[in-house]
Design an enzyme around this catalytic site. Structure first.
Site: not given
Ligand code: IPE
Ligand code: IPE
Ligand code: MG
Length: 246
Positions: A16, A33, A127
């Site tokens: 995240d 991303h 892995l």
């Molecule tokens: C969780 O992250 C999902 C992934 C990393 C794929 P999110 O950014 O979607 O989670 P929330 O919305 O902050 O809980």
């Molecule tokens: C995690 O990073 C990747 C996915 C959920 C696909 P985020 O896109 O949630 O990044 P933040 O949390 O908004 O910084």
């Molecule tokens: Mg996020």
């Protein structure tokens, strides 16, 4: 049972913080991303050297479909490109790929690429890389419940044989050992619908580092922290120290 764990066999990661990483740089979220993909590549490369046998990465949650269409499309495009570019190298490195999640929302071409990646990497022994896409822990529990009901209805499973072992076989993760270590980067302290069944006794580790900045050194820090934990699974510290089951 070892009182102090050595190396985790299965590590599960919520990657995240990509969006915030990009925002801090004045870049579009898609750039975050892309940078996140590079961080993932490095962790996958290093994992076997740390004795890890299974690495589960949360790449796209069932709730991520709710994001703006442009971001969802960018993620799907990136995912397809990454799969195409990485698959040969992953196979050469002995990495077996398994996708978990509801694939039905993804374009047919991507679904085919996922199936192909699973097939061609099937013999990988170094892995197991589990990639959660379109995945939600609640989705998995529901689809497992439906499968159990079908088996009871068609007479292959007596109702009183439904127990934790049987339930587990119906999950998308069926057959995988539970994660020993769960890592979430990006500062949030939540599970966000990842591996709800499987994380029951995992050691949780939260890092404030945004995923694209999460290096092998950060990963090693998490592994080090894990080595200091005492896993009791409900028993007393004394029982665990003596390595006794009762
Ligand atoms: C969780 O992250 C999902 C992934 C990393 C794929 P999110 O950014 O979607 O989670 P929330 O919305 O902050 O809980
Ligand atoms: C995690 O990073 C990747 C996915 C959920 C696909 P985020 O896109 O949630 O990044 P933040 O949390 O908004 O910084
Ligand atoms: Mg996020």
């Amino acid at each position: 049972m070892a009182a102090i764990p050595t190396e985790p066999r299965h590590v599960a990661v919520i990657m995240d913080g990509n969006g915030r990483w990009a925002r801090h740089r004045g870049l579009p979220r898609s750039a975050g991303h892309q940078a996140g993909l590079e961080a993932a590549r490095e962790i996958v490369r290093q994992a076997p050297q740390h004795g890890i046998q299974i690495l589960s990465l949360f790449a796209f949650s069932s709730e991520n479909w709710l994001r703006p269409k442009t971001e969802v499309h960018a993620l799907i495009r990136l995912f397809g490109q990454a799969l195409e570019q990485e698959i040969d190298r992953l196979v050469q490195n002995g990495i077996q790929i398994q996708f978990i999640g509801d694939r039905s929302g993804f374009p047919g071409r991507l679904q085919a690429a996922m199936l192909n990646a699973e097939t061609v990497s099937g013999d990988g022994k170094r892995l197991k890389l589990v990639i959660a896409v379109g995945y939600g822990g609640r989705w998995d529990l529901c689809q497992a419940a439906r499968m159990l009901v079908r088996r009871v209805r068609d007479g292959t499973l007596p109702e009183d044989r439904i127990d934790e072992t049987e339930f587990e076989t119906c999950l998308a993760t069926g057959g995988l050992p539970d994660p020993d270590l769960f890592i979430r980067t990006g500062g949030e302290r939540r599970i966000s619908n990842f591996l709800l069944w499987n994380l029951a006794y995992s050691e949780l580790y939260f890092s404030d580092t945004l995923w694209p900045d999460f290096t092998v050194a950060h990963f090693e820090e998490a592994l080090n922290d894990y080595r200091g934990r005492q896993r009791r699974f409900g028993r007393t510290p004394g029982q665990v120290r003596c390595g006794r089951q009762a």
